[in-house]
Enzyme design. Structure first.
Site, PDB file in Angstrom:
ATOM      1  N   HIS A  50     -10.120  -5.501  10.398  1.00 65.16           N
ATOM      2  CA  HIS A  50     -10.781  -5.268   9.109  1.00 65.16           C
ATOM      3  C   HIS A  50     -12.053  -4.448   9.268  1.00 65.16           C
ATOM      4  O   HIS A  50     -12.897  -4.435   8.394  1.00 65.16           O
ATOM      5  CB  HIS A  50     -11.129  -6.606   8.443  1.00 65.16           C
ATOM      6  CG  HIS A  50      -9.943  -7.348   7.948  1.00 65.16           C
ATOM      7  ND1 HIS A  50      -8.999  -7.879   8.793  1.00 65.16           N
ATOM      8  CD2 HIS A  50      -9.529  -7.634   6.687  1.00 65.16           C
ATOM      9  CE1 HIS A  50      -8.062  -8.476   8.085  1.00 65.16           C
ATOM     10  NE2 HIS A  50      -8.355  -8.336   6.791  1.00 65.16           N
ATOM     11  N   GLU A  84       0.817  -1.219   0.000  1.00 69.01           N
ATOM     12  CA  GLU A  84       0.000   0.000   0.000  1.00 69.01           C
ATOM     13  C   GLU A  84       0.851   1.268   0.000  1.00 69.01           C
ATOM     14  O   GLU A  84       0.567   2.218  -0.725  1.00 69.01           O
ATOM     15  CB  GLU A  84      -0.949   0.007   1.207  1.00 69.01           C
ATOM     16  CG  GLU A  84      -2.223  -0.791   1.008  1.00 69.01           C
ATOM     17  CD  GLU A  84      -2.043  -2.291   1.149  1.00 69.01           C
ATOM     18  OE1 GLU A  84      -0.938  -2.728   1.535  1.00 69.01           O
ATOM     19  OE2 GLU A  84      -2.996  -3.029   0.881  1.00 69.01           O
TER      20      GLU A  84
END
Lengths: 446, 327
Positions: free
Chosen positions: B129, B60
């Protein structure tokens, strides 16, 4: 367990109590029902009873001390018990009479944020008004005194609906823009009624099988209107230094004039006029030459306002209380116009249909109890006006005229004056003018 | 109008914009060969080729930085995070570069980039998450933060985001990808960033909810309607800029407000809204503003705990009645 003994509410009007004398020493055992002290309220000196058994661990206040309702007076408990926690809680002002209710409130509770601390409740020391910001703003706009209102929200918080209730059930508009203060204190005007005028209708007597002379009378909740009347009149009576001027008026010509006018009115089928209409008109015209009476004492602004317009209010008794519809610019209106308007407004008042603009903004008020045969009385000033005129009955009297005793018509007028604005001479000169108009009603035409 | 899933509306926005402007490209983990982890980019590789729909490694920080570099050099990247939870790895790029370069260069450079992907909780995905990131990114000036609640808004707002010359954080919801709604087929269908939507009219209480919380708000309003209480529901649509004026206008009418927000409560978007409301409409409040948020813990895994953790319509309903002083 330490048990607090708080100042009880011993009468309806009690706000605080003075501890006159302790009857029990610290360390003494007491039982429920024992009298431990004497308390002086606004009405009487009364016994302070305890409701629990225990030892009087601590006298919190001394003889002669005055404390508000709910304040801690003493602590009961087991011998030798530590009461410092309890004392601390009270001195922090965090303890209210219902601590469980206090703990239950808090913005964050019950909304899924249990791990966040709830907001602490506001100290319930009685000196602070709990009101929502909106309620505060509305109260200010409408001239309501929040300290005299009961809140229906959590912990007695005054909220919008309480304001609406105080306004007589009117929906307070939810403004999207900042509202101009168009409606100036309608509550005050509504309540602004002259003295104790109306003869109260006695509550219907309902005999019971076991009628007992000591049975308490019927109690009813104070209506908002009655509350407002009580508040405004008390405020007027207690803040405005009233003095009273009485004058006796020869009403012979007024009676004759009215008879003639009404004879014509009858023939033409137009409105008849009442004495009250004549007096309203005479007051209005007299006020024109005495602007000092057509005035208001505005302490907050540090001003006396001399009103340019002459708006005469006429006290009307309705079932719920009193209201003062206003004849605007009464000095510029004709007698029949005043008469018609007064009757129209009085009917609207009785139907509870008066609009704020119809009962607010008066500069002078008259109150007439002549129809009840009252010869003379004094009225309480309708704030923020300077004077109110109490009108007595027109009566037949033996009068000495030119050395002869003759029959005549007389009427007593008593004006209550706010001495902060109007002095004795000022008020007297106004009454003199008023008498001149009433004794020669033709002058009203000039 | 055509009925579309939320994911299809997002795809339509990207496809239409990429057809219009060939400087736009999409990159992210599994956006190309796999047709997108959530099938948002399904078919786009076939349509635009590997130069404009680019698979990246699990990196990322790297591909966010690459996107920012591309944007600085005149391209208009769309960077997909498989979930916004993973953007934390790239947070230095988002905050120190994307958000600040335009300001720090005195306006000489701009960073026209969209970072998008699923945000917040989606069933049993456990703590790492499940983060709602809106308040994190909204706190940094220079970033716009958008969070649509329905397919039509998703399309109109994503197209606006792609055309925006500043970096936009575009928050979707995994749960909502399959939800359907009517979507405009207009090629230039742009919903302005910074304009809230009054979703339901009412005068009793204002309920504010964005993204998935909007649906909780609507459910709450229905529950209240059964009691004869008409709530006004406002979907802010964009978190930053926040259309506080629309919210304030409603509160001046209703005098009370409940905010539903999936974020953890501390220093969240609901905190910010609450502050701004009290600052600017204090005199109109008849009750404390209440907010219904995720619990102040990391998200649990167990289904029953997760249900407890998330803001519910029942909680919001209770809060509404409380601020109305009904109970």
């Amino acid at each position: 367990m330490a048990i607090p003994v708080e100042m009880p509410k011993m009468s309806d009007t009690m706000e605080e109590g003075v501890l006159v004398a302790w009857l029990v020493d610290e360390g003494a055992a007491v039982a429920a029902g024992d009298i431990i002290a004497q308390v002086e309220t606004d009405k009487a000196t009364m016994d302070l009873e305890v409701y629990d058994d225990g030892v009087l661990l601590k006298k919190v206040i001394g003889e002669g001390d005055a404390v508000p309702i709910g304040a801690l007076i003493a602590v009961l408990g087991d011998k030798g018990e530590d009461v410092s926690d309890l004392l601390e809680r009270y001195s922090a002002g965090a303890a209210s009479r219902d601590t469980s209710a206090a703990e239950n409130v808090g913005v964050a509770s019950g909304n899924g944020q249990d791990s966040l601390p709830a907001l602490a409740p506001v100290a319930g020391d009685g000196s602070r008004v709990k009101a929502s910001p909106l309620a505060k703003k509305l109260a200010q706009e409408h001239g309501l005194d929040l300290t005299r209102m009961r809140g229906s929200g959590p912990e007695g918080r005054i909220v919008k609906r309480d304001i609406e209730l105080a306004m007589g059930g009117v929906q307070v508009p939810a403004q999207t823009q900042a509202p101009a203060p168009l409606v100036r204190e309608p509550e005050r005007e509504k309540s602004a009624a002259p003295a104790a005028t109306r003869v109260p209708t006695p509550a219907p007597y309902q005999p019971t099988a076991f009628s007992d002379a000591d049975q308490p009378g019927e109690t009813v909740r104070i209506s908002q209107m009655r509350k407002a009347i009580a508040r405004r009149l008390a405020q007027s009576k207690f803040t405005a230094p009233h003095f009273y001027l009485t004058i006796d008026v020869d009403m012979d010509r007024a009676v004759a004039a009215r008879a003639r006018v009404n004879a014509i009115a009858e023939k033409e089928g137009s409105e008849r006029i009442s004495f009250n209409d004549i007096i309203t008109k005479a007051c209005a015209v007299a006020l024109r030459s005495h602007p000092a009476v057509n005035a208001s004492y505005l302490e907050d602004q540090g001003e006396i306002r001399y009103h340019k317009s002459i708006h005469v209010a006429v006290a009307v008794a309705i079932d719920e209380g009193l209201i003062t519809p206003v004849i605007r610019h009464a000095d510029r209106k004709g007698l029949s116009e005043i008469g018609a308007e007064t009757r129209m407004l009085a009917q609207k008042a009785r139907d509870r249909r008066l609009q704020p603009e119809e009962f607010e903004g008066s500069t002078f008020t008259t109150s007439n109890l002549g129809m009840f045969g009252i010869e003379e009385f004094t009225a309480i000033i309708n704030p923020p006006e300077a004077c109110i005129l109490a009108i007595g009955a027109i009566r037949d009297e033996a009068i000495v005229r030119d050395g002869q005793v003759v029959a005549g018509k007389r009427m007593k007028l008593t004006m209550s004056c706010d001495h902060r604005v109007v002095d004795g001479a000022t008020g007297s000169r106004f009454l003199e003018t008023l008498r001149k108009y009433l004794e020669e009603p033709l002058n009203l035409l000039l | 109008m055509a009925e579309m899933q939320f994911r299809e509306a997002l795809r339509a926005a990207m496809v239409e914009e990429m057809e219009r402007d060939d400087t736009i490209f999409l990159m992210g983990e599994e956006v190309a060969e796999y047709d997108g982890a959530y099938k948002v980019s399904e078919g786009m590789l076939a349509q635009f080729g590997a130069k404009r729909v680019i698979d990246t490694p699990i990196s990322e920080n790297g591909f966010a930085g690459l996107g920012i570099g591309a944007a600085l050099n005149g391209l208009r990247p769309i960077v997909e995070f498989m979930t916004w939870n993973f953007s934390f790895v790239a947070i230095d790029q988002l905050i120190n570069n994307a958000a600040k370069i335009r300001y720090m260069s005195g306006g000489q450079f701009k960073v026209p980039i969209v970072f998008r992907g699923p945000n917040g909780a989606a069933g049993q995905l456990a703590a790492t998450h499940n983060t709602s990131t809106e308040s994190i990114y909204a706190t940094f000036p220079g970033l716009k933060v958008v969070a649509p609640s329905n397919p039509d808004d998703a399309k109109g707002l994503l197209k606006s985001a792609i055309r925006d010359d500043d970096p936009v954080i575009f928050l979707e919801s995994e749960v909502m990808f399959g939800w359907k709604g009517d979507v405009s087929e207009e090629k230039n269908y742009l919903i302005p960033i910074g304009k809230a939507r009054i979703a339901r009219q009412g005068d009793a209480v204002t309920i504010v909810g964005h993204s998935k919380s909007y649906w909780v708000a609507m459910k709450t309003a229905e529950m209240l309607a059964e009691d004869g209480i008409e709530a006004e529901v406002i979907d802010p649509r964009t978190i930053r800029p926040l259309d506080i004026d629309t919210i304030l206008e409603s509160i001046r009418k209703t005098n009370r407000c409940v905010i539903i927000d999936e974020s953890n409560p501390f220093a969240s978007i609901s905190s910010e809204m609450t502050y701004q409301i009290q600052e600017r409409a204090f005199d109109y409040l008849d009750a404390p503003i209440m907010r219904i948020t995720a619990k102040d813990t990391p998200a649990p895994y167990a289904k029953n705990l997760m249900e407890y953790y998330m803001p519910s319509a029942q909680d919001a309903y209770d809060a509404c009645r409380k601020v109305m002083y009904v109970d």
